[in-house]
Design an enzyme around this catalytic site. Structure first.
Site, PDB file in Angstrom:
ATOM      1  N   VAL A 219       0.868  -1.362   0.018  1.00  0.00           N
ATOM      2  CA  VAL A 219      -0.028  -0.657   0.014  1.00  0.00           C
ATOM      3  C   VAL A 219       1.156   1.405   0.322  1.00  0.00           C
ATOM      4  CG1 VAL A 219      -1.505   0.923   1.327  1.00  0.00           C
ATOM      5  CG2 VAL A 219      -1.961  -1.299   1.041  1.00  0.00           C
ATOM      6  N   GLU A 237       6.334   4.941   6.514  1.00  0.00           N
ATOM      7  CA  GLU A 237       6.596   3.705   7.764  1.00  0.00           C
ATOM      8  C   GLU A 237       5.688   2.565   7.558  1.00  0.00           C
ATOM      9  OE1 GLU A 237       8.232   4.240   9.477  1.00  0.00           O
ATOM     10  OE2 GLU A 237       8.962   6.787  10.238  1.00  0.00           O
ATOM     11  N   CYS A 271       4.708  -4.606  13.174  1.00  0.00           N
ATOM     12  CA  CYS A 271       6.319  -3.950  12.717  1.00  0.00           C
ATOM     13  C   CYS A 271       7.291  -4.290  12.931  1.00  0.00           C
ATOM     14  CB  CYS A 271       5.312  -2.660  12.368  1.00  0.00           C
ATOM     15  SG  CYS A 271       5.182  -1.619  13.039  1.00  0.00           S
TER      16      CYS A 271
END
Length: 496
Positions: A219, A237, A271
């Site tokens: 994305v 990020e 993440c």
């Protein structure tokens, strides 16, 4: 004044449509065009610029976090069965961003004076800290409070207007933000937009002054492409596969505790969680029983019954992660329950680098162990892959930890622990390469949303000193002007 500025801005935009009629009409029919225009108009009034205004909004954001704490805990539990301890942990980290910004805002905003050449000793040369304007912040579902509000702290502190877009995958938290945050923040300068990918697509048709996106690499490429159409600066990020090297010389019990906590916190949906372990066969044999013990101590014999272990966010994510269990050999865990979106804390042994679990970011409670010959082989393994958002190394020998630090590249690094670097607010946080670019947290948060404007203020007098640069040119003027602008080399040898 705001209405006048809005009218002026609309006239300005209409008068500056030159040749790109398709883009103009697309924007004019866009459901968010009037919102962006209104925020831009507010920003043009200078309302967000004074330090007192910024502090007032930051204090209001802090009150939201305090007064809606129980609602936040409940919303995140509904979205992901997130334990209250983990939700409270997330909220506390976000509150630290607010407090740190309030404590340091006055010094961050000050003009930063710089060195000057001889010719400009009577002038003022400094960096002015300006806001960008109207910024867009898009956040994922895994930490739906911190990853939307921490960047917002930076946007507010830097004097911007902002639209925030929480993830549709955490609908209860998104609804909470949309319903209550406008009661605390100034609706003339901040707005919450909810919805799925189609809403993001419409948002990105508008011209923002800065975009801050947290999410997947896939994305992120779409966001970057949309930003490029308007030459909009942005921070990405992103994620990636964060490696974790475990040395033969190690306290395996402590390492297992820290790795298991980092991997299974938020059911692995983090993440910067350790994505996979690299170690020798001997280290794997020593680490495995310690991991089994850590998981049992953390979550009991049946982790599904533990109130301290979360769930996958939705059915699609459950099925995606479940499919990865076919890689390697299930050494610990492996149980699943689709109705409950439950995947047990799982460790996979003897995983091969070509297997599916090693081809994508796992983002779930599955920890593969890949065996390597030695430290050099582990470093080579990491360096032949995309650079990760974070990297970890465990060893009782500091030279080993430092060698990993020196020999690999990553967005962040932590030795002998996992994820704790995220909590040090004075450290920059962000990726490199495919894991993103741009840094935030603490002052880096303020800097991200700040246009550092180089400024030189000269006096109208002393024209005799300026005459050396005016035509007609000659050798005498050259001999005078060059030394006056020269940067003096401070080294010991001649500058080549």
């Amino acid at each position: 004044m705001i209405l006048e500025a809005k009218k002026y801005y609309e006239v300005y935009m209409a008068s500056n449509v030159t040749g790109d009629n398709e883009s103009f009409f697309k924007c004019s029919s866009n459901p968010y065009a009037s919102l962006v225009t209104s925020l831009k108009a507010t920003w043009l009034t200078g309302k967000t610029h004074p330090m007192e205004y910024r502090k007032k909004q930051l204090e209001a954001l802090g009150r939201f976090l305090d007064e809606k704490k129980e609602d936040i805990l409940h919303a995140q539990y509904q979205d992901m069965r997130k334990p209250h301890f983990e939700s409270g942990f997330e909220t506390a980290v976000t509150k630290n961003e607010v407090k740190f910004a309030l404590d340091n805002l006055s010094s961050w905003m000050k003009d930063e004076y710089v060195e000057k050449p001889l010719a400009m000793q009577f002038d003022s040369a400094f960096i002015r800290k300006d806001p960008f304007g109207v910024v867009l912040i898009i956040a994922p579902y895994d930490y739906p409070i911190n990853l939307i509000l921490a960047p917002l702290v930076g946007a507010i502190a830097a004097g911007n207007c902002a639209i925030i877009k929480p993830s549709e995958k955490s609908p209860c938290t998104a609804r909470l933000l949309a319903e209550f945050l406008p009661c605390y923040l100034d609706s003339d300068t901040f707005a919450v937009v909810t919805g799925g990918p189609e809403h993001v697509t419409k948002l990105l048709e508008n011209h923002f002054d800065y975009i801050f996106f947290t999410g997947s690499t896939r994305v992120g490429k779409i966001i970057m492409s949309a930003a490029a159409r308007n030459l909009t600066p942005l921070t990405l990020e992103l994620g990636g596969k964060c490696p974790c090297y475990v040395d033969d010389c190690c306290d395996f019990h402590n390492a297992a505790n820290r790795i298991a906590w980092g991997k299974f916190f938020n059911a692995g949906q983090t993440c910067i969680a350790p994505d996979y372990v690299l170690c020798t066969v001997e280290a794997q044999e020593k680490l495995m029983p310690c991991l089994r013990q850590a998981i049992r101590e953390f979550y009991g014999c049946v982790p599904q019954d533990s109130p301290d272990f979360g769930r996958m966010v939705n059915d699609n994510e459950f099925r995606r992660v479940k499919a990865l269990l076919n890689s390697g050999r299930v050494a610990i865990g492996g149980e699943t329950d689709e109705c409950d979106r439950y995947i047990a804390p799982t460790v996979l042994a003897d995983v091969k680098e070509w297997e599916p679990v090693m081809q994508e970011e796992i983002f779930g409670p599955v920890l593969p162990i890949v065996t390597v010959a030695d430290l050099d082989a582990a470093i080579a393994f990491i360096n032949c892959r995309p650079r990760p958002l974070a990297a970890y190394a465990f060893s009782s020998n500091n030279k080993v930890v430092n060698k990993v630090l020196d020999c690999i590249s990553s967005g962040g690094f932590c030795g002998n622990d996992c994820m704790m670097q995220f909590l040090v607010i004075t450290l920059p946080y962000g990726g490199i390469g495919c894991s993103g670019f741009g840094k935030y947290h603490g002052k880096f948060n303020f800097d991200t949303f700040t246009n550092k404007r180089g400024t030189l203020l000269r006096c109208m007098g002393l024209e005799k000193f300026n005459s050396f640069r005016y035509p007609p040119y000659n050798d005498a003027k050259q001999a005078l002007i060059t030394p006056s602008l020269e940067i003096r080399h401070r080294g010991f040898g001649p500058m080549l």
